[in-house]
Design an enzyme around this catalytic site. Structure first.
Site, PDB file in Angstrom:
ATOM      1  N   CYS A 155       0.494   5.369   9.578  1.00 19.16           N
ATOM      2  CA  CYS A 155      -0.320   6.355  10.011  1.00 19.16           C
ATOM      3  C   CYS A 155      -1.575   5.868  10.744  1.00 19.16           C
ATOM      4  CB  CYS A 155      -0.602   6.996   8.559  1.00 19.16           C
ATOM      5  SG  CYS A 155      -1.617   5.942   7.543  1.00 19.16           S
ATOM      6  N   ASN A 167      -3.686   3.297   7.916  1.00 16.24           N
ATOM      7  CA  ASN A 167      -2.946   2.562   6.813  1.00 16.24           C
ATOM      8  C   ASN A 167      -3.873   2.169   5.519  1.00 16.24           C
ATOM      9  OD1 ASN A 167      -1.731  -0.876   6.875  1.00 16.24           O
ATOM     10  ND2 ASN A 167      -0.404   1.010   5.979  1.00 16.24           N
ATOM     11  N   CYS A 187      -4.220   5.669   3.711  1.00 21.24           N
ATOM     12  CA  CYS A 187      -3.833   6.892   2.919  1.00 21.24           C
ATOM     13  C   CYS A 187      -2.477   7.162   3.001  1.00 21.24           C
ATOM     14  CB  CYS A 187      -4.751   8.016   3.744  1.00 21.24           C
ATOM     15  SG  CYS A 187      -6.569   7.737   3.390  1.00 21.24           S
ATOM     16  N   ARG A 188      -2.005   7.648   3.812  1.00 15.89           N
ATOM     17  CA  ARG A 188      -0.535   8.061   4.025  1.00 15.89           C
ATOM     18  C   ARG A 188       0.302   6.886   3.804  1.00 15.89           C
ATOM     19  NH1 ARG A 188      -1.517  11.812   9.210  1.00 15.89           N
ATOM     20  NH2 ARG A 188      -2.752  10.102   9.479  1.00 15.89           N
ATOM     21  N   SER A 189       0.456   6.147   4.803  1.00 17.09           N
ATOM     22  CA  SER A 189       1.364   5.030   4.906  1.00 17.09           C
ATOM     23  C   SER A 189       1.733   4.147   3.598  1.00 17.09           C
ATOM     24  CB  SER A 189       1.659   4.529   6.318  1.00 17.09           C
ATOM     25  OG  SER A 189       0.173   3.658   6.274  1.00 17.09           O
ATOM     26  N   ASP A 246      -3.316  14.181   7.759  1.00 16.50           N
ATOM     27  CA  ASP A 246      -4.144  13.085   7.281  1.00 16.50           C
ATOM     28  C   ASP A 246      -5.176  13.602   6.370  1.00 16.50           C
ATOM     29  OD1 ASP A 246      -6.404  10.883   9.374  1.00 16.50           O
ATOM     30  OD2 ASP A 246      -6.174  11.172   7.167  1.00 16.50           O
TER      31      ASP A 246
HETATM   32  N1  6LJ Z   1     -10.893   9.666  13.410  1.00 18.21           N
HETATM   33  C1  6LJ Z   1     -10.492  10.406  12.650  1.00 18.21           C
HETATM   34  C2  6LJ Z   1     -10.213  11.631  11.753  1.00 18.21           C
HETATM   35  C3  6LJ Z   1      -9.965  12.790  12.535  1.00 18.21           C
HETATM   36  C4  6LJ Z   1      -9.624  13.965  11.731  1.00 18.21           C
HETATM   37  C5  6LJ Z   1      -9.175  13.761  10.266  1.00 18.21           C
HETATM   38  C6  6LJ Z   1      -9.265  12.304   9.822  1.00 18.21           C
HETATM   39  C7  6LJ Z   1      -9.774  11.510  10.541  1.00 18.21           C
HETATM   40  C8  6LJ Z   1     -10.176   9.836  10.111  1.00 18.21           C
HETATM   41  C9  6LJ Z   1     -11.030   9.469  10.006  1.00 18.21           C
HETATM   42  C10 6LJ Z   1     -11.195   8.118   9.639  1.00 18.21           C
HETATM   43  N2  6LJ Z   1     -12.189   7.462   9.679  1.00 18.21           N
HETATM   44  C11 6LJ Z   1     -13.594   7.803  10.063  1.00 18.21           C
HETATM   45  C12 6LJ Z   1     -13.793   7.451  11.432  1.00 18.21           C
HETATM   46  C13 6LJ Z   1     -13.466   6.121  11.679  1.00 18.21           C
HETATM   47  N3  6LJ Z   1     -14.098   5.876  13.092  1.00 18.21           N
HETATM   48  C14 6LJ Z   1     -13.691   6.580  14.346  1.00 18.21           C
HETATM   49  C15 6LJ Z   1     -14.187   5.961  15.679  1.00 18.21           C
HETATM   50  C16 6LJ Z   1     -13.994   4.514  15.924  1.00 18.21           C
HETATM   51  C17 6LJ Z   1     -14.520   3.808  14.579  1.00 18.21           C
HETATM   52  C18 6LJ Z   1     -13.630   4.260  13.266  1.00 18.21           C
HETATM   53  C19 6LJ Z   1      -9.906   7.494   8.862  1.00 18.21           C
HETATM   54  C20 6LJ Z   1      -9.971   6.275   8.463  1.00 18.21           C
HETATM   55  C21 6LJ Z   1      -8.683   5.794   7.695  1.00 18.21           C
HETATM   56  C22 6LJ Z   1      -7.854   6.606   7.758  1.00 18.21           C
HETATM   57  C23 6LJ Z   1      -7.631   7.869   8.338  1.00 18.21           C
HETATM   58  C24 6LJ Z   1      -8.940   8.335   8.635  1.00 18.21           C
HETATM   59  N4  6LJ Z   1      -8.911   9.486   9.382  1.00 18.21           N
END
Ligand code: 6LJ
Length: 196
Positions: free
Chosen positions: A13, A16, A18-20, A168
């Site tokens: 995912c 890695n 949450c889902r996976s 997600d």
């Molecule tokens: N991106 C997106 C996104 C869009 C829609 C729904 C969920 C998410 C989302 C956001 C996360 N971390 C926050 C942003 C991380 N930073 C983004 C810019 C680079 C530096 C890192 C997640 C972390 C772990 C697992 C799933 C995640 N999923």
């Protein structure tokens, strides 16, 4: 390397955490309960670098506990470490057989988020992901690996209820994690059946 004769599946995912890891834990429990765990190499990884080294999300861990599915343990009070004399496997995860064995004996172990690697495309028979972003990112990466063997598919393509996308839940609630869990149970059950 996947041991000859064993089937192998890598759940993927975005982060890695949450889902996976939920899909990995659910599938590992199903394969264990079916008595076929030694026929499988099971792992999970991320398409992104967002959470490398992180433990699974606490909401996912709580969800797994509610459903009595063994999953990676998180914090520990003691700092206990282990090391190698060689540099053969620096950065690798513990061998899946060891992780499976520990989990069967109720010994919780650490999963640490990792990013999918070039070797994964060579070593895993199946790479099963959660949504269209994961799929396009995996196909993009796979094209850079000559002669890769992995079948890259949506885990949701195995869902008897035809919900192809496992959304997600990162910005979601416990309810969203329950939905991820239910989808993983349906899909992993069907995937195990077609591969038994
Ligand atoms: N991106 C997106 C996104 C869009 C829609 C729904 C969920 C998410 C989302 C956001 C996360 N971390 C926050 C942003 C991380 N930073 C983004 C810019 C680079 C530096 C890192 C997640 C972390 C772990 C697992 C799933 C995640 N999923």
């Amino acid at each position: 390397m996947a041991t000859a004769g064993r089937k192998s599946v890598l759940f993927v995912c975005l982060g890695n955490i949450c889902r996976s890891p939920i899909a990995e834990a659910v599938f590992m429990k199903m394969a264990t309960d079916a008595g076929v765990i030694d026929k499988w190499r099971i792992d999970s990884a991320a398409t992104s670098t967002y959470e490398i080294g992180s433990s699974p999300d606490h909401r996912g861990q709580a969800c797994m506990k509610r459903h009595d599915v063994p999953m990676s343990h998180v914090a520990r009070q003691w700092v206990i470490d282990s090391g190698a004399t060689s540099d053969w496997n620096i950065g690798s995860l513990p061998d899946a057989r060891g992780l499976a064995c520990l989990r069967i004996h109720g010994i919780e172990t650490d999963h640490r988020a990792r990013q999918v690697t070039r070797e994964d495309f060579m070593n895993f028979e199946y790479i099963l992901c959660m949504d269209e972003n994961n799929l396009s990112e995996l196909n993009r990466k796979a094209k850079l690996v000559k002669g890769y063997k992995a079948k890259i598919e949506l885990l949701g393509s195995y869902d008897p209820e035809k919900q192809r996308i496992i959304k997600d839940p990162y910005y979601g609630s416990d309810e969203d994690f329950e939905k991820v869990y239910d989808q993983c149970v349906r899909c992993c059950k069907a995937f195990l059946e077609v591969n038994s």
